[in-house]
Design a protein around this motif. Sequence first.
Motif, PDB file in Angstrom:
ATOM      1  N   TRP A   1       0.832  -1.201   0.000  1.00  0.00           N
ATOM      2  CA  TRP A   1       0.000   0.000   0.000  1.00  0.00           C
ATOM      3  C   TRP A   1       0.867   1.251   0.000  1.00  0.00           C
ATOM      4  CZ3 TRP A   1      -5.142   0.037  -0.686  1.00  0.00           C
ATOM      5  CH2 TRP A   1      -5.820  -1.165  -0.495  1.00  0.00           C
ATOM      6  N   GLU A   2       0.433   2.253  -0.760  1.00  0.00           N
ATOM      7  CA  GLU A   2       1.086   3.552  -0.757  1.00  0.00           C
ATOM      8  C   GLU A   2       0.499   4.358   0.409  1.00  0.00           C
ATOM      9  OE1 GLU A   2       1.894   6.240  -4.429  1.00  0.00           O
ATOM     10  OE2 GLU A   2      -0.077   6.789  -3.625  1.00  0.00           O
ATOM     11  N   ILE A   3       1.335   4.746   1.347  1.00  0.00           N
ATOM     12  CA  ILE A   3       0.900   5.572   2.477  1.00  0.00           C
ATOM     13  C   ILE A   3       1.147   7.044   2.146  1.00  0.00           C
ATOM     14  CG2 ILE A   3       1.143   6.011   4.960  1.00  0.00           C
ATOM     15  CD1 ILE A   3       0.115   3.149   4.303  1.00  0.00           C
ATOM     16  N   ILE A   4       2.378   7.371   1.776  1.00  0.00           N
ATOM     17  CA  ILE A   4       2.768   8.715   1.319  1.00  0.00           C
ATOM     18  C   ILE A   4       3.497   8.517  -0.011  1.00  0.00           C
ATOM     19  CG2 ILE A   4       4.088  10.821   1.829  1.00  0.00           C
ATOM     20  CD1 ILE A   4       1.937  10.347   3.924  1.00  0.00           C
ATOM     21  N   PRO A   5       2.952   9.043  -1.123  1.00  0.00           N
ATOM     22  CA  PRO A   5       3.550   8.795  -2.431  1.00  0.00           C
ATOM     23  C   PRO A   5       5.054   9.085  -2.461  1.00  0.00           C
ATOM     24  CG  PRO A   5       1.500  10.020  -2.669  1.00  0.00           C
ATOM     25  CD  PRO A   5       1.801   9.940  -1.201  1.00  0.00           C
ATOM     26  N   ASP A   6       5.796   8.153  -3.067  1.00  0.00           N
ATOM     27  CA  ASP A   6       7.242   8.239  -3.264  1.00  0.00           C
ATOM     28  C   ASP A   6       8.071   8.120  -1.984  1.00  0.00           C
ATOM     29  OD1 ASP A   6       7.091   8.564  -6.058  1.00  0.00           O
ATOM     30  OD2 ASP A   6       6.797  10.721  -5.826  1.00  0.00           O
ATOM     31  N   ILE A   7       7.415   8.041  -0.807  1.00  0.00           N
ATOM     32  CA  ILE A   7       8.149   8.080   0.454  1.00  0.00           C
ATOM     33  C   ILE A   7       7.888   6.858   1.320  1.00  0.00           C
ATOM     34  CG2 ILE A   7       8.425   9.331   2.632  1.00  0.00           C
ATOM     35  CD1 ILE A   7       7.752  11.906   1.101  1.00  0.00           C
ATOM     36  N   LEU A   8       6.613   6.589   1.601  1.00  0.00           N
ATOM     37  CA  LEU A   8       6.271   5.565   2.588  1.00  0.00           C
ATOM     38  C   LEU A   8       5.234   4.594   2.025  1.00  0.00           C
ATOM     39  CD1 LEU A   8       6.587   4.531   5.517  1.00  0.00           C
ATOM     40  CD2 LEU A   8       4.735   6.091   6.151  1.00  0.00           C
TER      41      LEU A   8
END
Length: 187
Positions: free
Chosen positions: A4-11
């Motif tokens: 799952w993408e929580i924070i795009p490009d980061i987490l």
Amino acid sequence: MIIWEIIPDILYSVQYDNQEDDEYNRIFEELQDFQTVLSFFNEHNLKINDYYEKATGIPRSDKEAYANKIVQEALDLEDRLEKLIENVENGETPDFHSEFKWLEGTRLQPITGLKWGEIDSSSMIRIYAAELEHNCIIIVFGGIKIRHQLSDSPLLEDAKRKVDDLISYLITEGILTREELKLIAKR
């Protein structure tokens, strides 16, 4: 397994087939729930090693004190993680790359296995992740560490294997960059 993408490009965060939540949300929901944490210590308090008993100043028998400690530590770690996210977004430090440490026995390249959670010497929560690129991490697993050796801590003994399994999956699938991860991650 779903990422799952929580924070795009980061987490990002892994959700295992047998779970309702992804690991990022599961870790903080469970570890901020006093009854869940107390149940853990009701079952495992006698396994707390001398190091944590000395570092916390809490006798093994005081399960409620350990549960309160974990709930507060989970709240503090969540706040700290949110600050790290802000720092990554703003190009400041500390960031994920400086705060997460290499998880001994896992790969260093092209994807690195990581551990995180030590606020001070008495910290008992650990979060395990993989760093795909600089400051792009995938939360893999987390929980309470009550023994010096990860393999001796109830519920955490599989953490290193889970990190290795994710890294192997990503390498096998050719997912080595943020852009490739975005293609498979759920939003």
